[in-house]
Write a protein that holds these residues in place. Structure first.
Motif, PDB file in Angstrom:
ATOM      1  N   VAL A 189       0.776  -1.137  -0.015  1.00  0.00           N
ATOM      2  CA  VAL A 189       0.017  -0.002   0.002  1.00  0.00           C
ATOM      3  C   VAL A 189       0.878   1.133  -0.023  1.00  0.00           C
ATOM      4  CG1 VAL A 189      -1.957   1.195   1.148  1.00  0.00           C
ATOM      5  CG2 VAL A 189      -1.894  -1.443   1.341  1.00  0.00           C
ATOM      6  N   SER A 190       0.735   2.147  -0.908  1.00  0.00           N
ATOM      7  CA  SER A 190       1.361   3.226  -1.117  1.00  0.00           C
ATOM      8  C   SER A 190       1.909   4.026   0.059  1.00  0.00           C
ATOM      9  CB  SER A 190       0.944   4.215  -1.966  1.00  0.00           C
ATOM     10  OG  SER A 190      -0.234   4.931  -1.495  1.00  0.00           O
ATOM     11  N   VAL A 191       0.958   4.259   0.834  1.00  0.00           N
ATOM     12  CA  VAL A 191       1.126   5.036   2.402  1.00  0.00           C
ATOM     13  C   VAL A 191       2.202   4.348   3.068  1.00  0.00           C
ATOM     14  CG1 VAL A 191      -0.741   4.110   3.559  1.00  0.00           C
ATOM     15  CG2 VAL A 191       0.319   6.301   4.101  1.00  0.00           C
ATOM     16  N   ASP A 192       2.094   3.022   3.104  1.00  0.00           N
ATOM     17  CA  ASP A 192       2.937   2.064   3.937  1.00  0.00           C
ATOM     18  C   ASP A 192       4.604   2.346   3.295  1.00  0.00           C
ATOM     19  OD1 ASP A 192       3.921   0.426   5.806  1.00  0.00           O
ATOM     20  OD2 ASP A 192       3.089  -1.467   4.693  1.00  0.00           O
ATOM     21  N   ILE A 193       4.824   2.205   2.120  1.00  0.00           N
ATOM     22  CA  ILE A 193       5.955   2.371   1.271  1.00  0.00           C
ATOM     23  C   ILE A 193       6.554   3.723   1.486  1.00  0.00           C
ATOM     24  CG2 ILE A 193       7.113   2.051  -0.771  1.00  0.00           C
ATOM     25  CD1 ILE A 193       6.045  -0.576   0.222  1.00  0.00           C
ATOM     26  N   ASP A 194       5.698   4.582   1.136  1.00  0.00           N
ATOM     27  CA  ASP A 194       6.275   6.227   1.004  1.00  0.00           C
ATOM     28  C   ASP A 194       6.719   6.474   2.622  1.00  0.00           C
ATOM     29  OD1 ASP A 194       5.275   6.089  -1.509  1.00  0.00           O
ATOM     30  OD2 ASP A 194       3.552   7.287  -1.021  1.00  0.00           O
ATOM     31  N   ARG A 195       5.754   6.394   3.451  1.00  0.00           N
ATOM     32  CA  ARG A 195       6.387   6.885   4.844  1.00  0.00           C
ATOM     33  C   ARG A 195       7.440   6.028   5.566  1.00  0.00           C
ATOM     34  NH1 ARG A 195       0.631   7.910   8.382  1.00  0.00           N
ATOM     35  NH2 ARG A 195      -0.431   9.038   6.702  1.00  0.00           N
ATOM     36  N   ASP A 196       7.655   4.813   5.105  1.00  0.00           N
ATOM     37  CA  ASP A 196       8.680   4.065   5.570  1.00  0.00           C
ATOM     38  C   ASP A 196       9.954   4.567   4.641  1.00  0.00           C
ATOM     39  OD1 ASP A 196      10.587   1.771   4.862  1.00  0.00           O
ATOM     40  OD2 ASP A 196       9.500   0.467   6.423  1.00  0.00           O
ATOM     41  N   HIS A 197       9.977   4.561   3.434  1.00  0.00           N
ATOM     42  CA  HIS A 197      11.142   5.000   2.814  1.00  0.00           C
ATOM     43  C   HIS A 197      11.466   6.337   3.069  1.00  0.00           C
ATOM     44  CE1 HIS A 197      10.691   1.565  -0.497  1.00  0.00           C
ATOM     45  NE2 HIS A 197      10.828   1.147   0.444  1.00  0.00           N
ATOM     46  N   GLY A 198      10.507   7.442   3.128  1.00  0.00           N
ATOM     47  CA  GLY A 198      10.790   8.686   3.466  1.00  0.00           C
ATOM     48  C   GLY A 198      11.543   8.819   4.798  1.00  0.00           C
ATOM     49  N   PHE A 199      11.344   8.117   5.766  1.00  0.00           N
ATOM     50  CA  PHE A 199      11.957   8.001   7.024  1.00  0.00           C
ATOM     51  C   PHE A 199      13.318   7.801   6.895  1.00  0.00           C
ATOM     52  CE2 PHE A 199      13.474   6.537  11.182  1.00  0.00           C
ATOM     53  CZ  PHE A 199      13.065   7.557  11.855  1.00  0.00           C
ATOM     54  N   LEU A 200      13.506   6.654   6.301  1.00  0.00           N
ATOM     55  CA  LEU A 200      15.084   6.101   6.021  1.00  0.00           C
ATOM     56  C   LEU A 200      15.980   7.051   5.168  1.00  0.00           C
ATOM     57  CD1 LEU A 200      14.289   2.360   5.167  1.00  0.00           C
ATOM     58  CD2 LEU A 200      15.455   3.229   7.286  1.00  0.00           C
ATOM     59  N   GLU A 201      15.065   7.713   4.037  1.00  0.00           N
ATOM     60  CA  GLU A 201      15.936   8.686   3.196  1.00  0.00           C
ATOM     61  C   GLU A 201      16.085  10.111   4.168  1.00  0.00           C
ATOM     62  OE1 GLU A 201      13.517   7.463  -0.877  1.00  0.00           O
ATOM     63  OE2 GLU A 201      12.848   9.429   0.410  1.00  0.00           O
ATOM     64  N   GLY A 202      15.120  10.480   4.954  1.00  0.00           N
ATOM     65  CA  GLY A 202      15.570  11.439   5.841  1.00  0.00           C
ATOM     66  C   GLY A 202      16.712  11.362   6.703  1.00  0.00           C
TER      67      GLY A 202
END
Length: 371
Positions: A189-202
């Motif tokens: 689900v996009s929200v799951d991928i986006d938030r997880d990946h965004g945190f790591l990228e941050g």
């Protein structure tokens, strides 16, 4: 929710303009092929009856989605829209959402707004579009994104990045032992991928994939020092799920000092587990949602930070858009430079760090949701 692939692949707007007579004719043909009838709904629309809009939510147990319902009802009253609200019985319940989509088609609604519970709803949404309904994804992009005509959402990847940047700054170069409390481990689900990946990228960590969680290197360096990924655990975005996930993570590595939480309920559950294990001073929780209750948890120190979202704004804009379309108005358009309509996000915290833009909980309370 929040929950579709990554934030880099948002929906293209492929829907056609909704015309009153066109909806009736196309809906009748489409539904006749499926052995259903939309005569009553179509005749109501053709006769100039109120515009029908369906709001189909993940659940009504999360205040995030309750906020959507409340603001959608306010917008519907303003716009003269006949709003029907439905929701899954729990996160991941796609069958109830499919039933609600079928009902929207049968009624001859002008449009559907949905926070999708998973890809299983896609066939029904495509049927709705073929019947002339305008489909708006709220909060969570569909997969593929083009299943919806447009998405109104927070840039979930950007929200995750805000938390990740703050977490990296707060560590001050110390080794990071990270617990990733995601939404699911059995569906994308996009929200799951986006938030997880965004945190790591941050934090300066490469997620290792654009379509899956848990593909980053288990150890390496973040922007300030070394890191270890202690766990990726599903929470279903719920307090109980967050508690169980955090317990499992602590069993895997009791030295966790950074906790990413997919949303506030998961973060609350994580705090309960940390407190029970005497680890709440050791591990800091970085959440996403921005509810009024969540901001109080930032003030109390239960959360180190919270990236805000505006779910009610997503829903009210969706109602307005469909109402305008039904009157012959223009289709809604994406935010410049993005493939979705960005409803905004901000970082809320109490401890400032150089180079980090943030709001205080008091300032953020002016736009919080959930009472």
């Amino acid at each position: 929710m929040a929950s579709p692939i990554s934030g880099k692949r948002r929906p293209s707007r492929t829907g056609t303009r909704i015309a009153v007579a066109g909806v009736a004719a196309v809906a009748a043909v489409s539904l006749a092929a499926c052995g259903s009838s939309s005569t009553a709904g179509s005749s109501n629309q053709a006769a100039g009856g109120p515009v029908g809009v369906s709001l189909i939510l993940k659940t009504l147990t999360n205040p995030y989605f309750v906020s959507m319902e409340n603001d959608a009802k306010t917008a519907a009253a303003k716009d003269g829209v006949n709003l029907t609200v439905a929701a899954g019985t729990k996160d991941g319940d796609t069958q109830t959402q499919i039933n609600a989509i079928d009902n929207a088609i049968s009624r001859g609604d002008k449009g559907i707004m949905i926070t999708t519970n998973g890809d299983a709803v896609n066939a029904a949404l495509n049927q709705a579009k073929q019947a002339g309904l305008f489909v708006i994804a709220l909060d969570t992009a569909t997969n593929p994104a083009s299943t919806a005509d447009i998405t109104y959402a927070t840039d979930n990847e950007a929200a995750g990045k805000l938390d990740g940047q703050y977490a990296a700054a707060a560590l001050g170069g110390k080794p990071a032992i990270i617990a990733m409390l995601d939404l699911y481990n059995n569906q994308v689900v996009s929200v799951d991928i986006d938030r997880d990946h965004g945190f790591l990228e941050g934090m300066g960590i490469n997620p290792g994939s654009t379509t899956e969680n848990g593909k980053e290197a288990p150890t390496g360096n973040y922007s300030g020092g070394s890191y270890t990924i202690a766990c990726h655990q599903p929470t279903q975005g719920a307090v109980d799920g967050g508690r169980t996930a955090m317990e499992n993570c602590l069993s895997a590595n009791p030295n966790i000092n950074v906790v990413y939480a997919i949303n506030e309920p998961a973060g609350e559950g994580a705090f309960n587990a940390l407190q029970a294990g005497g680890k709440n001073a050791q591990a800091k929780i970085y959440a996403i949602d921005g509810s009024c209750a969540g901001l109080k948890l930032v003030t109390s120190g239960e959360f180190a930070s919270d990236a805000t979202q505006y779910p009610g704004k997503m829903a009210s804009l969706g109602v307005d858009s469909i109402a305008q379309l039904a009157k012959g108005g223009p289709k809604p358009t994406d935010t410049a430079g993005k493939s979705f309509f960005d409803t905004g996000t901000a970082l809320v915290a109490t401890q400032p760090f150089g180079g980090i833009t943030m709001q205080s909980p008091t300032a953020a309370a002016a736009t919080c949701w959930g009472g």
